[in-house]
Write an enzyme that holds these catalytic residues in place. Sequence first.
Site, mmCIF file in Angstrom:
data_model
loop_
_atom_site.group_PDB
_atom_site.id
_atom_site.type_symbol
_atom_site.label_atom_id
_atom_site.label_comp_id
_atom_site.label_asym_id
_atom_site.label_seq_id
_atom_site.Cartn_x
_atom_site.Cartn_y
_atom_site.Cartn_z
ATOM 1 N N GLU A 247 -10.002 5.265 17.910
ATOM 2 C CA GLU A 247 -11.256 5.745 17.321
ATOM 3 C C GLU A 247 -11.548 4.861 16.133
ATOM 4 O O GLU A 247 -10.762 4.823 15.183
ATOM 5 C CB GLU A 247 -11.119 7.201 16.879
ATOM 6 C CG GLU A 247 -11.165 8.201 18.016
ATOM 7 C CD GLU A 247 -12.435 8.124 18.835
ATOM 8 O OE1 GLU A 247 -13.477 7.699 18.296
ATOM 9 O OE2 GLU A 247 -12.377 8.470 20.021
ATOM 10 N N CYS A 281 -16.636 8.375 9.922
ATOM 11 C CA CYS A 281 -17.075 7.439 10.959
ATOM 12 C C CYS A 281 -18.289 8.013 11.686
ATOM 13 O O CYS A 281 -18.992 7.298 12.385
ATOM 14 C CB CYS A 281 -15.951 7.120 11.919
ATOM 15 S SG CYS A 281 -15.234 8.541 12.691
HETATM 16 C C1 UN1 Z 1 -16.543 14.932 11.582
HETATM 17 O O1 UN1 Z 1 -17.584 14.301 11.451
HETATM 18 O O2 UN1 Z 1 -16.487 16.148 11.454
HETATM 19 O O3 UN1 Z 1 -12.896 9.328 10.881
HETATM 20 C C2 UN1 Z 1 -15.280 14.290 11.982
HETATM 21 C C3 UN1 Z 1 -13.879 10.042 11.078
HETATM 22 C C4 UN1 Z 1 -13.924 10.802 12.366
HETATM 23 C C5 UN1 Z 1 -13.929 12.274 12.178
HETATM 24 C C6 UN1 Z 1 -15.274 12.816 11.857
HETATM 25 N N1 UN1 Z 1 -12.829 10.413 13.200
HETATM 26 O O4 UN1 Z 1 -14.754 10.114 10.261
#
Ligand code: UN1
Length: 475
Positions: A247, A281
């Site tokens: 991710e 993200c």
């Molecule tokens: C969210 O938006 O609730 O690293 C989670 C990050 C993502 C998780 C976002 N993997 O921002």
Amino acid sequence: MNDHKNLIGGEWVEGVDVGVNLNPSNPQDIVGRYVRGGASSVDEAVLAADAALDDWVYASPQVRHDVLEKTGAELMARKDEIGHLLSREEGKTLAEGIGEAVRAAQVFKFFAGEALRVTGETVASVRANVDVMVEREPVGIIGIVTPWNFPIAIPAWKIAPALAYGNAVIFKPADLTPGCAWVIAKTLKEAGCPDGVFNLVMGRGSTVGERIVGHPRINAISFTGSVPIGRSLALKATEQGKKIQMEMGGKNPMVVLDDADLDVAVNASLNGAFFSTGQRCTASSRLIVSDGIHDAFVHKLSAAMAALTVGDALDPQSQIGPVVDQSQLDSNLGYVKLAQEEGCEVSGGERLDGAGFFQRPALFVGATNEMRISKEEIFGPCASVIRVRDYEEALTVANDTEFGLSAGICTSSLKYSSHFRKRAEAGMVMINLPTAGVDYHVPFGGRKGSSFGPREQGSHAKEFYTTVKTSYVAP
Ligand code: UN1
């Protein structure tokens, strides 16, 4: 102040040096001292995991359920204390920190249930007198490498499914936020997770992370973090035949159409772009706004931004906490300068006085999708406003990115929202909602440069954390 140690084979062990965990709201405040392991710590953790794996794989799923359920219950009972620690080490506001601790607890409880719901299929064979069974088995030893921005939720949504489906874990949290990771380790141990099944190896990416990815006995890697690190880890891991789940970044579009409810659009954009200091993200970093509503939207959003209280994460008045550290702040301020150089009208974005790394949220008005500020993930409280003629242009701009994590639209039109839901090149679509902020029991992940490998979270997590076996049986 005692050092917090790594957990390897059920023992708390020293590392090769010690890191000091600082509070970004006030770097004079030391959150704690946390050991850093080295490559040899990973080797020891793998030996321990290997020794523990067989008993764990063939244990009753009730055993796995109970460990996860107890862990979830304990995290939930201590949500205020853990949320406080989270906000102190990472800098999101106390409300966000407590919310994240709750989310982590819910994730453990969800996967406690999933441990009991591992099903298979019996399929009619094309041969007479043969039965075919399709079943899921654990993958083996999973290396988990997580970022600093969700220091308890992301570890939870990787560790809980790994354990639920019968795997052993080697977990390396971000070097900036070891505090919440250590709490997870302690909680799992106290909940009865067998020695060696779960191992915490805090340390640097260049040593611990590299060894996790390079260790031949580790079967799979689940990583969340930056694009360059994710890509290089993915290459190394796949070279060795490891299963991977990556991710990485996002440059998520939020489309605002003329027929949107202005308050809904402003609130969704304010939340999506700036809450958690924009360090998500899933942040709405490209606000793609159609002509007719553009000026009213910019006016109202700028006013709402200016009214936000930026300050110490632990102060209940604060709505936006600090940036995580000096280098991220320098990078954000560099993008604010770049936005001016690229020809935007910038509102906000200045560094604020105070010991912490405080920055006022920034809006880059008059941006185009071709500018670097609209292409590169900033990972701070900064958003481009890109003006478009109509829905068709908005959709084209929304999809014109190397990323594809989350995509939002604010509109009261069923026609446009349905079309967008189908045509957005993203793993998640949000209609009249912020692009960030997801439920814990449904799949999470993206397309294109954002993600690689099977989805995280919900029952879809089993795609990554199990492997399929097909058996042919002639009675
Ligand atoms: C969210 O938006 O609730 O690293 C989670 C990050 C993502 C998780 C976002 N993997 O921002």
